[in-house]
Design a protein around this motif. Structure first.
Motif, mmCIF file in Angstrom:
data_model
loop_
_atom_site.group_PDB
_atom_site.id
_atom_site.type_symbol
_atom_site.label_atom_id
_atom_site.label_comp_id
_atom_site.label_asym_id
_atom_site.label_seq_id
_atom_site.Cartn_x
_atom_site.Cartn_y
_atom_site.Cartn_z
ATOM 1 N N ARG A 226 0.456 11.427 -0.359
ATOM 2 C CA ARG A 226 -0.056 10.205 -1.008
ATOM 3 C C ARG A 226 1.036 9.170 -1.188
ATOM 4 O O ARG A 226 0.768 7.993 -1.414
ATOM 5 C CB ARG A 226 -0.669 10.546 -2.374
ATOM 6 C CG ARG A 226 -1.858 11.483 -2.331
ATOM 7 C CD ARG A 226 -3.077 10.846 -1.669
ATOM 8 N NE ARG A 226 -3.432 9.583 -2.298
ATOM 9 C CZ ARG A 226 -4.143 9.490 -3.431
ATOM 10 N NH1 ARG A 226 -4.573 10.596 -4.037
ATOM 11 N NH2 ARG A 226 -4.435 8.319 -3.951
ATOM 12 N N ARG A 232 -3.110 4.699 1.266
ATOM 13 C CA ARG A 232 -3.286 3.878 0.067
ATOM 14 C C ARG A 232 -4.509 4.260 -0.756
ATOM 15 O O ARG A 232 -4.842 3.588 -1.710
ATOM 16 C CB ARG A 232 -3.376 2.403 0.473
ATOM 17 C CG ARG A 232 -2.095 1.921 1.161
ATOM 18 C CD ARG A 232 -2.201 0.487 1.618
ATOM 19 N NE ARG A 232 -0.967 0.052 2.268
ATOM 20 C CZ ARG A 232 -0.798 -1.142 2.834
ATOM 21 N NH1 ARG A 232 -1.791 -2.010 2.823
ATOM 22 N NH2 ARG A 232 0.347 -1.453 3.408
ATOM 23 N N GLU A 233 -5.223 5.305 -0.358
ATOM 24 C CA GLU A 233 -6.372 5.746 -1.125
ATOM 25 C C GLU A 233 -6.550 7.239 -0.929
ATOM 26 O O GLU A 233 -5.949 7.842 -0.030
ATOM 27 C CB GLU A 233 -7.631 4.999 -0.701
ATOM 28 C CG GLU A 233 -8.008 5.197 0.759
ATOM 29 C CD GLU A 233 -9.232 4.400 1.160
ATOM 30 O OE1 GLU A 233 -9.953 3.935 0.272
ATOM 31 O OE2 GLU A 233 -9.472 4.252 2.367
ATOM 32 N N HIS A 234 -7.404 7.814 -1.746
ATOM 33 C CA HIS A 234 -7.624 9.259 -1.664
ATOM 34 C C HIS A 234 -8.289 9.597 -0.334
ATOM 35 O O HIS A 234 -9.262 8.952 0.069
ATOM 36 C CB HIS A 234 -8.501 9.720 -2.824
ATOM 37 C CG HIS A 234 -8.405 11.185 -3.085
ATOM 38 N ND1 HIS A 234 -8.982 12.125 -2.262
ATOM 39 C CD2 HIS A 234 -7.770 11.878 -4.074
ATOM 40 C CE1 HIS A 234 -8.728 13.339 -2.727
ATOM 41 N NE2 HIS A 234 -7.986 13.219 -3.824
ATOM 42 N N PHE A 237 -12.211 9.978 0.432
ATOM 43 C CA PHE A 237 -13.109 8.848 0.673
ATOM 44 C C PHE A 237 -13.504 8.786 2.155
ATOM 45 O O PHE A 237 -14.605 8.347 2.492
ATOM 46 C CB PHE A 237 -12.437 7.531 0.264
ATOM 47 C CG PHE A 237 -12.494 7.259 -1.200
ATOM 48 C CD1 PHE A 237 -13.703 7.246 -1.880
ATOM 49 C CD2 PHE A 237 -11.336 7.000 -1.922
ATOM 50 C CE1 PHE A 237 -13.764 6.975 -3.236
ATOM 51 C CE2 PHE A 237 -11.377 6.729 -3.278
ATOM 52 C CZ PHE A 237 -12.594 6.717 -3.943
ATOM 53 N N GLY A 346 -10.570 -0.471 2.853
ATOM 54 C CA GLY A 346 -10.368 0.960 2.988
ATOM 55 C C GLY A 346 -11.676 1.729 2.944
ATOM 56 O O GLY A 346 -12.767 1.170 2.782
ATOM 57 N N GLY A 348 -12.769 3.852 0.734
ATOM 58 C CA GLY A 348 -13.454 3.866 -0.554
ATOM 59 C C GLY A 348 -14.395 2.686 -0.689
ATOM 60 O O GLY A 348 -15.552 2.833 -1.099
ATOM 61 N N SER A 597 -14.653 -3.314 -5.121
ATOM 62 C CA SER A 597 -13.512 -2.423 -4.868
ATOM 63 C C SER A 597 -12.195 -3.083 -5.269
ATOM 64 O O SER A 597 -11.269 -2.398 -5.732
ATOM 65 C CB SER A 597 -13.477 -2.030 -3.392
ATOM 66 O OG SER A 597 -13.276 -3.162 -2.565
ATOM 67 N N ARG A 601 -9.308 -1.659 -7.848
ATOM 68 C CA ARG A 601 -7.881 -1.545 -7.567
ATOM 69 C C ARG A 601 -7.025 -2.272 -8.600
ATOM 70 O O ARG A 601 -5.888 -1.887 -8.849
ATOM 71 C CB ARG A 601 -7.585 -2.085 -6.160
ATOM 72 C CG ARG A 601 -8.015 -1.152 -5.046
ATOM 73 C CD ARG A 601 -7.357 -1.534 -3.723
ATOM 74 N NE ARG A 601 -7.760 -2.862 -3.297
ATOM 75 C CZ ARG A 601 -8.827 -3.107 -2.541
ATOM 76 N NH1 ARG A 601 -9.596 -2.109 -2.165
ATOM 77 N NH2 ARG A 601 -9.132 -4.336 -2.178
ATOM 78 N N THR A 609 -10.973 2.214 -15.358
ATOM 79 C CA THR A 609 -11.601 2.674 -14.121
ATOM 80 C C THR A 609 -12.883 3.444 -14.418
ATOM 81 O O THR A 609 -13.902 3.265 -13.735
ATOM 82 C CB THR A 609 -10.628 3.574 -13.338
ATOM 83 O OG1 THR A 609 -9.437 2.837 -13.050
ATOM 84 C CG2 THR A 609 -11.251 4.055 -12.051
#
Length: 941
Positions: A226, A232-234, A237, A346, A348, A597, A601, A609
């Protein structure tokens, strides 16, 4: 040419090395692949000049046991098993890695030239380099230079079980949206044969599946990944995006099987059959469609759908097959919208777009059975997506993106000529992008103009190719590929067919709707969460200006706003809510998903969140509840701002696509027909205010279906009626006059009935109507008096029987009982205010009485009342005809002629109006015009 190469080579060597350049790691393949030896590597390292000695490293894979190394310990030999150990792969964290194609090395390499490449000091850029060897032989693409952290990612996930295939590495880089650049090494390629730069199709498919399924799970188990700059995201997703997309492509076609026939289904299918016969039998029927004007439409969807129906032998159930095809294009529209969002936000954000669009009831419902607007919306967004990809790849002009744009234009314009708007979109967006962004050349320099001209020629070729593709299945355009599409555009930009539309509680003709019809319908039927996100996008772009996303926001906003403004300015004839502009919804939703989104962020605290997640979930509750509760009448949706369907019912259109008639017909076949069919020997007569014959195609020996207007249903002979709520006056919908008496089953959306099954228990209205018609035709007062009795009996049974009231008014008038006729008309106007036929019938009683008594005041009253009828319905030809008669009694030549002409204008086959108009001209001595009118009359007979 050789001298030129040598000159460039010398020039490059003269450049002083940048000592701050990041280090290079040369990664060599297994000896079984590369044929390298420790001696080869020692010699390779020894060639590196001292000035570069502090920033190079050599790694060789698969050499065991570790030989004694020279070169200052900068050569490391690793077994393949060790590459997946964290202690090893974590060392790939600085600088760049040089990897040659997996092929035998038969020539030595001069490594010093690699250190003189301008690779950039910042290695945290999503960019990699293709190595081009240009020596005395043919240029060969022979390897990659990429940020070292990419190899950390590659080895940690065990993506190198075999050879380090640069084709697979390149595919991974593309999926991570790394942009390629080219670097030139002025040496002959070190390979025995030029290696293939393409990976095998099967390997690419395996990688694509792994990338979207197993790899994200493995990534999630390695927290250290990570921290890599390109993640830049999980990663989960990505899996959610893939699985949700796959589920939509499975679920949506299944849901479509429950949908009813739309208002466009039958005519588009029949025209597709004509087009097929045009190409196979040279049948010219597809070249002209005077009733529906479908020869002005392209056939890219309908024609290919019909081909599939024939290929799979589905002609017994063609509409279910068409609905599945519509659903597939709907799922594709959802996916391509999410792909646009993924480009900028992204996976997500893309996953959020998938959910928001699937849970948009208006779009989802139309994706069951709308063969025109949903495929068009897919083509519109598909082309915009590839325009974005094309521009993002500049200054490299991507042939692949250009081909996809041409296909998108061909598909979209091949459905409706309005798809041609994508061509000026392409030129405008490309021109703005060219002017706004920095390029390797100065603005308006020779290099800049060369690039611009090359791009312009590409756009011209793309546009021409897309246009030609669009007319390949369009017979009318093939007859004259310039003038006929122009004619189609003129017709389609202002649809000729106008319908009665309920809007703001008033029934209006679609060609006279107020300018805010489309915007207001959008704001009342799109989920509130989507609308709020869309409005928020006017601000969130500012927070991403450093990523240069402002231009892309503008592109999407323009794609939404321009078509709506164009329709408003041109005062185009639209109806059915905003379905004709459904293609603006994908870019609108893309903006909404990007904005939402972005807000996620920007939230730095977990509680914020979590709160945002609750807001999103709460925003989805209303549309999701509607989907589950009201399938398959999904598209009949109004959001919280409209108060839901319960509040909007009777104020705005609901089931304008007649979808509810399918579940009503299915219920009748399952529950009512088995018992009712046994009670009578003949087939049951089932009437509807739409064509329901397809639903009963397997019951033809037991059921006879036929059509009647809703307000004329009492005049026909039927046992049961299956009715839907469109074209019913809002007063009746809001005051308990719908559904009608003897309703035995209702199809409801939330708490309102959109369709009803009615059992007939009294036929006095039907018999009375028949006797009245016969009595007027024959001048028989006995039949007329008997008709009055039957009609009064029908009204006594059902005091809300509109057809009986209207016939009773005409029956009373025919036997000169004028006051009773007006009383019946007034009672009808109480249950159906502003009913044009009731006002006309009432006014006609004054006209008849005036003709008998020669009382001018009665003529004026007739004009006043019938004038209200044509105010209520400006296309009411019978009203204009009667006004013409009134003005004829007043010897008002001009008004008489004007009203007879209006009667003919709105009913071109109104023979009585032609005859009266000719008589007026003749009476006033204009025999020439009288003969012209009679000539027109002869032509229509």
């Amino acid at each position: 040419m050789v001298k030129g190469v040598q000159h460039r080579k010398r020039k490059q060597r003269d450049v002083s090395p940048h000592r701050n350049q990041p280090p290079l790691t040369f990664l060599f393949q297994d000896p079984d692949i590369s044929r390298i030896t420790p001696a080869y590597l020692d010699d390779f390292s020894a060639k590196i000049r001292n000035e570069f000695s502090s920033r190079f490293h050599v790694m060789a894979i698969g050499c065991e046991p570790v030989p004694p190394g020279g070169s200052g310990g900068r050569i490391e030999y690793l077994s393949r098993e060790r590459l997946h150990e964290e202690a090893v792969y974590s060392r790939f964290s600085e600088g760049y890695v040089v990897i040659l194609h997996p092929a035998p090395l038969v020539r030595e390499i001069n490594p010093n030239e690699f250190f003189q490449l301008q690779l950039g000091e910042d290695t945290e850029q999503k960019c990699y380099f293709e190595i081009l060897f240009t020596g005395k032989k043919e240029p060969v693409t022979g390897g990659l230079i990429l940020p070292a952290s990419v190899m950390q990612y590659f080895f940690s996930l065990s993506l190198s079980a075999g050879a380090l295939d640069t084709g697979s590495i390149r595919e991974v880089l593309k999926k991570m949206e790394f942009s390629p650049q080219e670097v030139v090494i002025h040496q002959d390629a070190p390979f025995e044969e030029p290696p293939s730069s393409a990976s095998h199709l099967l390997e690419r498919v395996k990688l694509a599946l792994a990338w979207n399924t197993t790899l994200p799970v493995r990534e999630a188990r390695i927290p250290g990944l990570r921290k890599l700059f390109f993640i830049r995201e999980h990663p989960l997703f990505r899996t959610a995006f893939f699985l949700t997309s796959l589920a939509i492509f499975i679920i949506l076609p299944i849901l479509s099987l429950d949908a009813g026939l739309s208002g466009d289904d039958e005519k588009h299918h029949q025209h597709a059959v004509k087009v097929y016969r045009y190409f196979t039998e040279e049948d010219p029927a597809a070249l002209d469609d005077p009733q529906h004007k479908l020869h002005y439409y392209g056939q890219s969807f309908d024609f290919f759908t019909y081909l599939i129906i024939r290929l799979l032998d589905l002609e017994d159930n063609p509409y279910e097959a068409r609905h599945v095809m519509v659903a597939i294009t709907g799922a594709a529209a959802i996916l391509v919208t999410a792909l646009v969002v993924r480009l900028f936000g992204g996976y997500g954000a893309g996953w959020l777009a998938l959910l928001l669009m699937f849970f948009s009831p208006r779009f989802l419902g139309h994706a069951y059975n709308n063969p025109l607007d949903v495929p068009f919306a897919f083509g519109y967004m598909f082309t915009i997506y590839h325009i974005i990809l094309f521009l993002r790849k500049l200054p490299r002009i991507s042939a692949r993106s250009a081909i996809w744009i041409a296909l998108g234009i061909g598909w979209t314009n091949g459905i409706r000529i309005g798809g041609l708007v994508l061509v000026p979109y392409l030129f405008m967006f490309a021109g703005l992008y060219l002017l706004l962004y920095r390029w390797p050349w100065k603005l308006f320099s020779a290099g800049w103009w060369k690039f611009a001209l090359r791009g312009l020629l590409t756009l011209v070729a793309v546009s021409a190719g897309g246009y030609l593709l669009s007319i390949l299945t369009w017979p009318y355009a093939l007859q004259d590929f310039v003038n006929h599409p122009i004619q189609a555009f003129k017709v389609m930009s202002n649809i000729q067919v106008s319908l009665r539309v309920m809007y703001d509680g008033v029934v209006q003709w679609s060609d006279r709707l107020p300018w805010h019809y489309i915007p207001k319908n959008i704001f009342l039927t799109v989920p509130v969460l989507v609308l709020l996100g869309w409005l928020a996008s006017t601000f969130t772009w500012y927070f991403h200006r450093k990523q240069r996303q402002g231009f892309w926001y503008f592109l999407l906003w323009f794609s939404v706003i321009f078509p709506v403004v164009f329709v408003i300015i041109r005062q185009s004839n639209v109806y059915g809510g905003w379905r004709h502009l459904m293609f603006v919804y994908p870019p609108m939703l893309a903006l909404s998903a990007l904005a939402i989104s972005s807000i996620f962020r920007m939230s730095r605290k977990r509680w914020l969140t979590a709160l945002l997640c609750l807001v999103v979930v709460a925003g989805l509750i209303h549309p999701v509840r509607h989907l589950f509760r009201n399938h398959p009448n999904t598209y009949i949706y109004y959001n919280e701002w409209a108060g839901g369907i319960n509040h909007a019912f009777g104020t705005y259109e609901t089931d304008y696509y007649m979808n509810s008639l399918r579940p009503a017909s299915d219920y009748f076949i399952r529950r009512i027909l088995p018992e009712a069919g046994e009670s009578i020997a003949r087939p049951l007569r089932v009437v509807s205010n739409a064509d329901i014959s397809y639903y009963f195609r397997n019951q033809q020996t037991r059921v006879e279906t036929f059509y009647s207007r809703y307000y004329d249903r009492g005049r026909t002979d039927w046992d049961y009626a299956i009715l839907y709520c469109n074209y019913i006056h809002p007063y009746q919908l809001n005051n308990g006059l719908w559904p009608p008496m003897n309703t035995i089953h209702e199809i409801r959306v939330d708490d309102v009935a959109v369709a009803a099954i009615v059992e007939r228990k009294n036929r006095d209205d039907h018999f009375g109507s028949e006797l009245m018609t016969e009595g007027i035709r024959e001048g028989d007062p006995v039949k007329l008096n008997r008709a009055v009795q039957l009609l009064e009996s029908a009204i006594a049974y059902d005091p809300n029987n509109e057809a009986a009231y209207l016939d009773l008014t005409n029956a009373y008038a025919a036997i000169y009982r004028f006051e009773e006729a007006r009383e019946a008309a007034n009672r009808l106007l109480e249950i159906y205010p502003e009913y044009d036929k009731a006002l006309n019938a009432k006014g006609y009683t004054y006209l008849l009485e005036a003709d008998l008594t020669r009382n001018p005041a009665l003529v004026d009253e007739a004009i006043r009342i019938i004038g209200k009828a044509v105010e209520s319905n400006y296309k009411f030809s019978s009203g204009y005809y009667n006004l013409g008669l009134c003005y004829g009694l007043k010897n008002d030549k001009d008004n008489a002629i004007e009203n007879f002409r209006l009667a003919i204008k709105y009913n071109g086959r109104f023979t009585a109006a032609y005859e009266k108009l000719a008589q007026v001209y003749e009476y006033y001595g204009d025999t020439e015009m009288a003969e012209v009118v009679r000539s027109q009359l002869r032509n229509i007979r």
